[in-house]
Design an enzyme around this catalytic site. Sequence first.
Site, mmCIF file in Angstrom:
data_model
loop_
_atom_site.group_PDB
_atom_site.id
_atom_site.type_symbol
_atom_site.label_atom_id
_atom_site.label_comp_id
_atom_site.label_asym_id
_atom_site.label_seq_id
_atom_site.Cartn_x
_atom_site.Cartn_y
_atom_site.Cartn_z
ATOM 1 C CB CYS A 56 17.061 26.889 57.429
ATOM 2 S SG CYS A 56 17.357 26.090 59.017
ATOM 3 C CE LYS A 93 12.589 34.609 56.978
ATOM 4 N NZ LYS A 93 13.516 33.709 57.667
ATOM 5 N N GLY A 97 15.190 41.247 59.687
ATOM 6 C CA GLY A 97 16.362 41.190 60.545
ATOM 7 C C GLY A 97 16.407 42.350 61.517
HETATM 8 C C1 LIG Z 1 14.037 30.065 67.006
HETATM 9 C C2 LIG Z 1 14.053 30.479 65.564
HETATM 10 C C3 LIG Z 1 13.415 29.699 64.622
HETATM 11 C C4 LIG Z 1 13.420 30.070 63.262
HETATM 12 N N1 LIG Z 1 12.759 29.301 62.351
HETATM 13 C C5 LIG Z 1 12.704 29.702 61.057
HETATM 14 C C6 LIG Z 1 11.950 28.973 60.103
HETATM 15 O O1 LIG Z 1 11.273 27.964 60.408
HETATM 16 N N2 LIG Z 1 11.954 29.428 58.812
HETATM 17 C C7 LIG Z 1 12.642 30.565 58.436
HETATM 18 O O2 LIG Z 1 12.622 30.952 57.262
HETATM 19 N N3 LIG Z 1 13.346 31.270 59.331
HETATM 20 C C8 LIG Z 1 13.372 30.882 60.619
HETATM 21 N N4 LIG Z 1 14.039 31.651 61.534
HETATM 22 C C9 LIG Z 1 14.612 32.929 61.111
HETATM 23 C C10 LIG Z 1 13.602 34.080 61.309
HETATM 24 O O3 LIG Z 1 12.443 33.895 60.526
HETATM 25 C C11 LIG Z 1 14.245 35.425 60.950
HETATM 26 O O4 LIG Z 1 14.668 35.386 59.607
HETATM 27 C C12 LIG Z 1 15.453 35.750 61.829
HETATM 28 O O5 LIG Z 1 15.189 35.462 63.187
HETATM 29 C C13 LIG Z 1 15.865 37.219 61.675
HETATM 30 O O6 LIG Z 1 14.833 38.075 62.089
HETATM 31 P P1 LIG Z 1 14.878 38.809 63.549
HETATM 32 O O7 LIG Z 1 16.237 39.472 63.631
HETATM 33 O O8 LIG Z 1 13.704 39.775 63.478
HETATM 34 O O9 LIG Z 1 14.721 37.754 64.590
HETATM 35 C C14 LIG Z 1 14.082 31.268 62.864
HETATM 36 C C15 LIG Z 1 14.712 32.050 63.827
HETATM 37 C C16 LIG Z 1 14.711 31.687 65.156
HETATM 38 C C17 LIG Z 1 15.393 32.572 66.179
#
Ligand SMILES: Cc1cc2nc3c(=O)[nH]c(=O)nc-3n(C[C@H](O)[C@H](O)[C@H](O)COP(=O)(O)O)c2cc1C
Length: 317
Positions: free
Chosen positions: A105, A143, A205
């Site tokens: 995070c 993660k 990602g």
């Molecule tokens: C609004 C939002 C909330 C997220 N909350 C978390 C979370 O609680 N825990 C976590 O490990 N990643 C969190 N992420 C990251 C996502 O799990 C993911 O790693 C990131 O969005 C990249 O993937 P994507 O490109 O498919 O969106 C969050 C991302 C977004 C946009």
Amino acid sequence: MIINPLKIGGVTVKNNVFFAPLAGFSDASMRKICLKAGAGLAFTEMVSGKGLKYTPSASSELLFSYDDETVKAVQIFGSDVSVMKWVASSEHLKNFDIIDINMGCPVPKIYNNGEGSALLNDLDLASKIIKAVKSSGKAVTVKFRTGVTENKLVTRDFAVMCEQSGADLITVHGRTRNAYYQGEVNYTEIESAKNAVSIPVIANGGIFSKRDADVLMDRTGADGVMVARGALENPMIFSDILGIKPNFTIVDLIKEQTSLIKERYGNSRGAVIFRKQASYYLKGVKGSKRLKELIFASTSIDEVCSILTSALSKSSF
Ligand SMILES: Cc1cc2nc3c(=O)[nH]c(=O)nc-3n(C[C@H](O)[C@H](O)[C@H](O)COP(=O)(O)O)c2cc1C
């Protein structure tokens, strides 16, 4: 991509296409529809270890899940080894089969507290946390991101540390903390993690289509993928990636989701809870600005559902 069941410690999940933890979004209703659309596993949003120990009533709603979520995965975060150890074995997590630890995070409130992606700076502490959580006897996953900054990438070393500390699976989000959610995904870094460990590696990602998933798998050699924002825009992405044709549509899923939220929180509070998710569903839909205004003004989730489903039925989405 090749779809396989995946073994995570002592737990087997039906396939290797996961729904990501998403703060404010991956609640029980969202997980339920993503699993229905085909996701092999879905995680709760990140839950504070300290929160669970010291103010459990504030965090407990985040742990709610439906009985038909057959493999339950929670994500926790924290940097206090003894608190994380206590939480992992506590009654709070007794329903969960898998505990994921958030080491990615990027938000300042978390990072400046030494939690989330700050652990990428301290492999010793990260290792102690993984061992502490692992002492619960549950399957443990981690993660994390590729590093804090582009000039200090730690993916390979961090992956090895996770495996040596007892993690049963890792998910690598192929961006640095500084990149937040923007920019290219670093395939080479994810691949370096895959080549360094023998536990399963999930690549995360930038997946917004089946093709994105295929490319990410192909370029990294990972064992599976995790979809985040792509699923918020359209949970049917899981069926697409899996190559299955379900007998329901996104409109059916939204009706199911809103009825679950209404049942749990009521029509009026449900409308407020569901607004942000509704905006995601409208991405790319004609007239979405006006529709979002209507949704944000509405005090009934029934009404929000009908605005949304009528817009999506008309769009070619
Ligand atoms: C609004 C939002 C909330 C997220 N909350 C978390 C979370 O609680 N825990 C976590 O490990 N990643 C969190 N992420 C990251 C996502 O799990 C993911 O790693 C990131 O969005 C990249 O993937 P994507 O490109 O498919 O969106 C969050 C991302 C977004 C946009």
